[in-house]
Design a protein around this motif. Structure first.
Motif, PDB file in Angstrom:
ATOM      1  N   UNK A 105      29.083 -23.465 -27.951  1.00 53.91           N
ATOM      2  CA  UNK A 105      29.041 -24.068 -29.283  1.00 53.91           C
ATOM      3  C   UNK A 105      27.706 -24.745 -29.429  1.00 53.91           C
ATOM      4  N   UNK A 106      26.866 -25.118 -28.631  1.00 56.54           N
ATOM      5  CA  UNK A 106      25.669 -25.348 -28.545  1.00 56.54           C
ATOM      6  C   UNK A 106      24.326 -24.733 -28.121  1.00 56.54           C
ATOM      7  N   UNK A 107      24.576 -23.446 -27.594  1.00 57.34           N
ATOM      8  CA  UNK A 107      23.494 -22.593 -27.050  1.00 57.34           C
ATOM      9  C   UNK A 107      23.754 -21.082 -27.862  1.00 57.34           C
ATOM     10  N   UNK A 108      22.793 -20.667 -28.863  1.00 52.27           N
ATOM     11  CA  UNK A 108      23.073 -19.494 -29.399  1.00 52.27           C
ATOM     12  C   UNK A 108      21.795 -18.683 -29.291  1.00 52.27           C
ATOM     13  N   UNK A 109      22.057 -17.278 -29.581  1.00 54.43           N
ATOM     14  CA  UNK A 109      20.714 -16.586 -29.817  1.00 54.43           C
ATOM     15  C   UNK A 109      20.996 -15.887 -31.316  1.00 54.43           C
ATOM     16  N   UNK A 110      19.967 -15.689 -32.177  1.00 52.75           N
ATOM     17  CA  UNK A 110      19.952 -15.266 -33.180  1.00 52.75           C
ATOM     18  C   UNK A 110      18.873 -14.180 -33.438  1.00 52.75           C
ATOM     19  N   UNK A 111      19.271 -12.986 -33.801  1.00 51.35           N
ATOM     20  CA  UNK A 111      18.360 -12.083 -34.261  1.00 51.35           C
ATOM     21  C   UNK A 111      18.434 -12.072 -35.759  1.00 51.35           C
ATOM     22  N   UNK A 112      17.193 -12.360 -36.457  1.00 52.06           N
ATOM     23  CA  UNK A 112      16.967 -12.455 -37.717  1.00 52.06           C
ATOM     24  C   UNK A 112      15.955 -11.068 -38.202  1.00 52.06           C
ATOM     25  N   UNK A 113      16.282 -10.344 -39.155  1.00 54.09           N
ATOM     26  CA  UNK A 113      15.348  -9.116 -39.693  1.00 54.09           C
ATOM     27  C   UNK A 113      15.433  -9.571 -41.106  1.00 54.09           C
ATOM     28  N   UNK A 114      14.355  -9.687 -41.561  1.00 54.85           N
ATOM     29  CA  UNK A 114      14.288 -10.095 -43.078  1.00 54.85           C
ATOM     30  C   UNK A 114      12.758  -9.649 -43.516  1.00 54.85           C
ATOM     31  N   UNK A 115      12.681  -9.088 -44.947  1.00 54.45           N
ATOM     32  CA  UNK A 115      11.728  -8.548 -45.525  1.00 54.45           C
ATOM     33  C   UNK A 115      10.683  -9.672 -45.753  1.00 54.45           C
ATOM     34  N   UNK A 116      11.265 -10.836 -46.004  1.00 58.51           N
ATOM     35  CA  UNK A 116      10.448 -12.017 -46.271  1.00 58.51           C
ATOM     36  C   UNK A 116       9.424 -12.438 -44.853  1.00 58.51           C
ATOM     37  N   UNK A 117       9.721 -11.708 -43.676  1.00 54.44           N
ATOM     38  CA  UNK A 117       8.989 -12.121 -42.580  1.00 54.44           C
ATOM     39  C   UNK A 117       7.559 -11.213 -42.608  1.00 54.44           C
ATOM     40  N   UNK A 118       7.544 -10.216 -43.423  1.00 61.14           N
ATOM     41  CA  UNK A 118       6.474  -9.156 -43.316  1.00 61.14           C
ATOM     42  C   UNK A 118       5.119  -9.900 -43.732  1.00 61.14           C
ATOM     43  N   UNK A 119       4.223  -9.453 -42.839  1.00 63.08           N
ATOM     44  CA  UNK A 119       2.863 -10.241 -42.838  1.00 63.08           C
ATOM     45  C   UNK A 119       2.852 -11.645 -42.269  1.00 63.08           C
ATOM     46  N   UNK A 120       3.909 -12.158 -41.575  1.00 63.60           N
ATOM     47  CA  UNK A 120       3.667 -13.761 -41.247  1.00 63.60           C
ATOM     48  C   UNK A 120       3.722 -13.501 -39.687  1.00 63.60           C
ATOM     49  N   UNK A 121       3.284 -14.563 -39.135  1.00 66.22           N
ATOM     50  CA  UNK A 121       2.955 -14.450 -37.810  1.00 66.22           C
ATOM     51  C   UNK A 121       4.515 -14.742 -37.171  1.00 66.22           C
ATOM     52  N   UNK A 122       4.828 -14.677 -35.699  1.00 61.10           N
ATOM     53  CA  UNK A 122       5.989 -15.099 -35.273  1.00 61.10           C
ATOM     54  C   UNK A 122       6.135 -16.525 -35.562  1.00 61.10           C
TER      55      UNK A 122
END
Length: 77
Positions: free
Chosen positions: A30-47
């Motif tokens: 419950x303390x160590x997770x991985x998240x994959x997030x896909x969002x249009x809001x990320x377009x044109x932004x750096x990592x």
């Protein structure tokens, strides 16, 4: 107190509307997770900017109640 993966997902979706979020518990603690997030809001932004948006959505839980979060972020294909 560990965070529930559903709470993490809800916080990210609330902070980044329209995001597709997948959460995996990496250690079963419950303390160590991985998240994959896909969002249009990320377009044109750096990592770095994308990751900062996710951290902002978590409202200070990162590093506290949420010990570790491995992030993969991207804009939709």
């Amino acid at each position: 107190m560990p965070m529930n993966p559903g709470d993490i997902e809800d916080m990210i979706k609330a902070g980044i509307p329209g995001a597709k979020v997948t959460i995996r518990d990496l250690a079963g603690d419950g303390d160590h997770y991985a998240a994959e997030v896909v969002a249009e809001a990320f377009r044109g932004k750096t990592r770095v900017q994308q990751h900062q948006m996710v951290y902002d959505a978590l409202k200070g839980h990162m590093g506290g109640t949420l010990h570790a979060l491995a992030l993969q972020t991207s804009a939709p294909a």
